[in-house]
Design an enzyme around this catalytic site. Sequence first.
Site, PDB file in Angstrom:
ATOM      1  CD  GLN A  84     -38.862  56.740  37.950  1.00  0.00           C
ATOM      2  OE1 GLN A  84     -38.736  57.043  36.791  1.00  0.00           O
ATOM      3  NE2 GLN A  84     -39.659  57.314  38.713  1.00  0.00           N
ATOM      4  CG  HIS A 137     -50.301  62.563  37.187  1.00  0.00           C
ATOM      5  ND1 HIS A 137     -50.958  61.576  38.253  1.00  0.00           N
ATOM      6  CD2 HIS A 137     -49.343  62.246  37.143  1.00  0.00           C
ATOM      7  CE1 HIS A 137     -50.008  60.829  38.648  1.00  0.00           C
ATOM      8  NE2 HIS A 137     -49.076  61.165  38.101  1.00  0.00           N
ATOM      9  CB  SER A 145     -49.423  57.101  42.109  1.00  0.00           C
ATOM     10  OG  SER A 145     -49.708  58.197  41.170  1.00  0.00           O
ATOM     11  NE  ARG A 146     -44.273  54.967  45.500  1.00  0.00           N
ATOM     12  CZ  ARG A 146     -43.413  55.581  44.471  1.00  0.00           C
ATOM     13  NH1 ARG A 146     -43.184  56.815  44.627  1.00  0.00           N
ATOM     14  NH2 ARG A 146     -42.583  54.822  43.881  1.00  0.00           N
ATOM     15  CB  VAL A 149     -52.784  69.425  42.680  1.00  0.00           C
ATOM     16  CG1 VAL A 149     -54.443  69.355  43.085  1.00  0.00           C
ATOM     17  CG2 VAL A 149     -52.184  69.912  41.599  1.00  0.00           C
ATOM     18  N   GLY A 189     -48.612  56.789  35.095  1.00  0.00           N
ATOM     19  CA  GLY A 189     -49.859  56.520  35.299  1.00  0.00           C
ATOM     20  C   GLY A 189     -50.464  56.735  36.774  1.00  0.00           C
TER      21      GLY A 189
HETATM   22  O1  PAF Z   1     -42.516  61.722  38.554  1.00  0.00           O
HETATM   23  C1  PAF Z   1     -42.832  60.589  37.771  1.00  0.00           C
HETATM   24  O2  PAF Z   1     -43.952  60.243  37.762  1.00  0.00           O
HETATM   25  C2  PAF Z   1     -41.531  60.002  37.062  1.00  0.00           C
HETATM   26  O3  PAF Z   1     -40.572  60.057  37.823  1.00  0.00           O
HETATM   27  C3  PAF Z   1     -41.252  60.346  35.608  1.00  0.00           C
HETATM   28  C4  PAF Z   1     -40.791  61.889  35.511  1.00  0.00           C
HETATM   29  C5  PAF Z   1     -42.442  60.358  34.721  1.00  0.00           C
HETATM   30  C6  PAF Z   1     -40.216  59.431  34.966  1.00  0.00           C
HETATM   31  O4  PAF Z   1     -40.433  58.052  35.104  1.00  0.00           O
END
Ligand code: PAF
Length: 285
Positions: A58, A34, A183-184, A173, A28
């Site tokens: 993760q 994205h 996103s960060r 991009v 998200g």
């Molecule tokens: O790159 C990401 O945003 C994440 O590591 C992923 C591939 C959605 C897995 O949670």
Amino acid sequence: MEVLETRAALRSWRAKVHGAVGFVPTMGALHEGHLSLVRQSLADNPWTIVSIFVNPRQFGPNEDYHRYPRTLETDLRLLRNLGVSAVFVPSEEEMYSLEDEVYITLTRLSRLWCGGYRLGHFDGVVLVLTKLFHLTAPTRAYFGEKDFQQLRIVEKMVEELFFPIEVVRVPTVREPDGLAMSSRNTYLSPRGRAQAVALYKTLQYIQTLVPTCPLAQDLLAEGRAYLSENYPEIKLEYLAIVDEYSLQPIEHLRQSLKLRALIAAYVEGVRLIDNIPLVVPDESS
Ligand code: PAF
């Protein structure tokens, strides 16, 4: 666009759909990076499904899981406007249980670079993607080159676990000044945001020296000096020149090798990564 919250809903959507399915897994907080994955999937497949799940497995104990930006309403609006077929937005309980025991570890690729600093990070990525790949059963899955190590790990996992999925690489991009979209980046103050371009500038600087400097250790020393002289507030985690396939560091640059320069650094305490392909000029020209 269907918004699917459970595994059961996803499986029944998947059973109805025939023809190629493109899958874009995300956490998200969607940005142009994205959206470029989504656009590529829409161009390649009659069906596109996106997942939005901030995967707790993760993130390390001192990382930004709780702070990670969550912008679900905006994300759904963006995806609907693009013409995405379905979005999977599971809860944590839908993806994991306290009794879970399975982890999948890549013995070499996931211990290098980011994996050496973010212990267990790639195990968490591989675990969630294994689950998501089983549930969505896509024809193609789309990953950005910005997280190049993640991309290589996904390619290896798909190959070794026999997932019948084509992994599609999509170029990074960038903002107009060259900063890789992430996103960060939203964590940065305007001052930090201006400094963050240092990662890309350092990689570009290394590229300019390649024609006159065939030894990786000399290039890396020059890159580190460039960063500390021009951006003294940025804390470098690693800078590396690697073989694109194995991600192992290389010593001598040769045109016959496919190379990447990788960087990770902290800007105002925010960890950012970037990479570029390194082009070695033809020795005969
Ligand atoms: O790159 C990401 O945003 C994440 O590591 C992923 C591939 C959605 C897995 O949670």
